[in-house]
Motif scaffolding. Structure first.
Motif, PDB file in Angstrom:
ATOM      1  N   LYS A   1       0.836  -1.108  -0.027  1.00 22.55           N
ATOM      2  CA  LYS A   1       0.130  -0.137  -0.050  1.00 22.55           C
ATOM      3  C   LYS A   1       0.745   1.195  -0.097  1.00 22.55           C
ATOM      4  N   LEU A   2       0.306   2.253  -0.328  1.00 26.82           N
ATOM      5  CA  LEU A   2       0.887   3.467  -0.374  1.00 26.82           C
ATOM      6  C   LEU A   2       0.177   4.634   0.665  1.00 26.82           C
ATOM      7  N   ILE A   3       0.998   5.396   1.379  1.00 20.17           N
ATOM      8  CA  ILE A   3       0.321   6.524   2.001  1.00 20.17           C
ATOM      9  C   ILE A   3       1.149   7.839   1.694  1.00 20.17           C
ATOM     10  N   LEU A   4       0.506   8.582   1.029  1.00 18.28           N
ATOM     11  CA  LEU A   4       1.183   9.931   0.660  1.00 18.28           C
ATOM     12  C   LEU A   4       0.561  11.001   1.345  1.00 18.28           C
ATOM     13  N   VAL A   5       1.535  11.694   2.031  1.00 17.50           N
ATOM     14  CA  VAL A   5       1.214  12.827   2.901  1.00 17.50           C
ATOM     15  C   VAL A   5       1.754  14.204   2.212  1.00 17.50           C
ATOM     16  N   GLY A   6       0.804  15.183   2.202  1.00 24.31           N
ATOM     17  CA  GLY A   6       1.313  16.552   1.672  1.00 24.31           C
ATOM     18  C   GLY A   6       2.148  16.275   0.782  1.00 24.31           C
TER      19      GLY A   6
ATOM     20  N   ALA B   1      -5.562  12.485  14.756  1.00 23.42           N
ATOM     21  CA  ALA B   1      -6.054  12.325  13.561  1.00 23.42           C
ATOM     22  C   ALA B   1      -5.509  11.661  12.385  1.00 23.42           C
ATOM     23  N   PHE B   2      -3.964  12.018  12.306  1.00 21.85           N
ATOM     24  CA  PHE B   2      -3.253  11.267  11.353  1.00 21.85           C
ATOM     25  C   PHE B   2      -3.065   9.916  11.746  1.00 21.85           C
ATOM     26  N   CYS B   3      -2.755   9.505  12.731  1.00 22.98           N
ATOM     27  CA  CYS B   3      -2.512   8.031  13.369  1.00 22.98           C
ATOM     28  C   CYS B   3      -3.935   7.204  13.264  1.00 22.98           C
ATOM     29  N   GLU B   4      -4.807   7.858  13.524  1.00 22.01           N
ATOM     30  CA  GLU B   4      -6.084   7.169  13.093  1.00 22.01           C
ATOM     31  C   GLU B   4      -6.611   6.982  11.702  1.00 22.01           C
ATOM     32  N   SER B   5      -6.158   7.830  10.938  1.00 20.59           N
ATOM     33  CA  SER B   5      -6.260   7.608   9.518  1.00 20.59           C
ATOM     34  C   SER B   5      -5.296   6.504   8.990  1.00 20.59           C
ATOM     35  N   VAL B   6      -4.159   6.539   9.480  1.00 18.64           N
ATOM     36  CA  VAL B   6      -3.261   5.483   8.934  1.00 18.64           C
ATOM     37  C   VAL B   6      -3.704   4.198   9.490  1.00 18.64           C
ATOM     38  N   GLU B   7      -4.053   4.139  10.743  1.00 24.65           N
ATOM     39  CA  GLU B   7      -4.599   2.686  11.198  1.00 24.65           C
ATOM     40  C   GLU B   7      -5.813   2.300  10.522  1.00 24.65           C
TER      41      GLU B   7
END
Length: 263
Positions: free
Chosen positions: A99-104, A243-249
Motif C-alpha cells: 500500500k501507499l500512504i502519501l502525505v502532503g 487524526a493522522f494516526c487514526e487515518s493510517v491505522e
C-alpha cells in the motif's frame, strides 16, 4: 548500508520517508503510537540525517537506494519529497509495495501553465536560501509553524528540536540536489499506473502542496482515498497527530481500501 534506518515496533512493516531538508526525527510525534501496531522503518534519505549521499543524486537513484534497504514487501508512507520517492519505488518495483500512504505530496510541486495545483519555483528557492543563511533557525521556524495547531505545540517543538539536534545537518550541496528533484519532477503521467491501494493525507491549509493537488491525485490514481485534515498545514502528523494516526491505522486495517473519504 546506504541508508540509515531505525527499526522499532512489531507488526506489518511500515516504511516512513521524510521530506526535503529533514530526517527521520520529524516522525517523533507519532512513532510511539504507530510502533505499537507496526514494525516501523524510519529512513534517513540519502544525504540527510545519518545517511550518506548517493551519486548521481536524482529521484530514480534515491528510489533505488531506499528500495535496497527496506523489507521485501511493505507499506510505504512518504511525506512531501518522500511521497515522490514512495511513488517512484511503487512504479519501479510494484510487487514490493503493498500500500501507499502519501502525505502532503504532489505529483508536480511546481506550477505550470497546465498545472495550477503547484506553487511558483521561487518559493522553494527562497526557502532554500533561508536554509543556506541559517539552517537551524529556518528549520525551527518551519517546525514551529507546522505545530501551531497542535494541542501541545511548545512541547512538540522542544521535542523535535532535541531530536533534530542529535543528527547531522545536511550539506548545502545535498539540499540543492534534493531541491532540484522537487523543482523538476513531474509524475502526472505515471500516477495512473499505480495500482496499489493508496491513502492521501493532506492538510487543507497546506501552502507548499495545495490540497487541490490531493484531490487531483484522488481522481487520477486507480485506488486512492483522500483524507483531508481540517486546520492542518504541510505536516499534519505534527499538528494533528491523533487524526493522522487514526487515518493510517484505519487504512492499514482496511483490506478493501477502495472508498474515497474526506473530512
Amino acid at each position: 548500508m546506504s541508508c540509515f534506518i531505525e527499526i522499532m515496533g512489531q507488526g506489518k512493516p511500515l516504511v516512513l520517508l521524510h521530506g526535503w531538508a529533514m530526517n527521520s526525527a520529524v516522525w517523533e510525534r507519532v512513532v510511539k503510537r504507530l510502533s505499537a501496531n507496526y514494525r516501523l522503518f524510519l529512513v534517513d534519505l540519502p544525504g540527510m540525517g545519518q545517511s550518506r549521499p548517493v551519486y548521481p543524486y536524482h529521484l530514480h537513484s534515491l528510489a533505488e537506494t531506499v528500495a535496497e534497504e527496506i523489507p521485501g514487501v511493505s507499506t510505504i508512507l512518504g511525506w512531501s519529497l518522500g511521497g515522490l520517492i514512495a511513488q517512484q519505488i511503487a512504479l519501479n518495483q510494484p510487487d514490493r509495495v503493498e500500500k501507499l500512504i502519501l502525505v502532503g505530496t504532489n505529483p508536480c510541486f511546481v506550477s505550470k501553465p497546465d498545472w495550477p495545483h503547484g506553487i511558483a519555483a521561487r518559493h522553494f528557492e527562497q526557502f532554500n536560501q533561508r536554509f543556506e543563511q541559517d539552517f537551524n533557525a529556518t528549520l525551527l521556524n518551519f517546525l514551529t509553524l507546522q505545530c501551531m495547531h497542535a494541542k501541545d505545540a511548545r512541547a512538540t517543538v522542544r521535542q523535535l528540536r532535541t531530536a533534530f539536534a542529535a543528527k547531522p545537518t545536511p550539506t548545502q550541496e545535498n539540499l540543492n540536489q534534493a531541491l532540484n528533484i522537487l523543482l523538476h519532477t513531474d509524475l502526472r503521467e505515471e500516477v495512473s499506473r499505480l495500482f496499489q491501494p493508496t491513502l492521501l493525507i493532506h492538510g487543507d491549509r497546506d501552502t507548499l502542496a495545495p490540497v487541490t493537488a490531493a484531490h487531483w491525485l484522488a481522481m487520477h490514481m486507480q485506488r486512492a482515498q483522500l483524507r483531508v485534515i481540517a486546520g492542518a498545514a504541510h505536516a499534519p502528523f505534527l499538528s494533528h497527530a491523533d487524526a493522522f494516526c487514526e487515518s493510517v491505522e484505519a487504512f492499514m486495517a482496511d483490506d478493501q481500501a477502495t472508498q474515497q473519504v474526506s473530512s
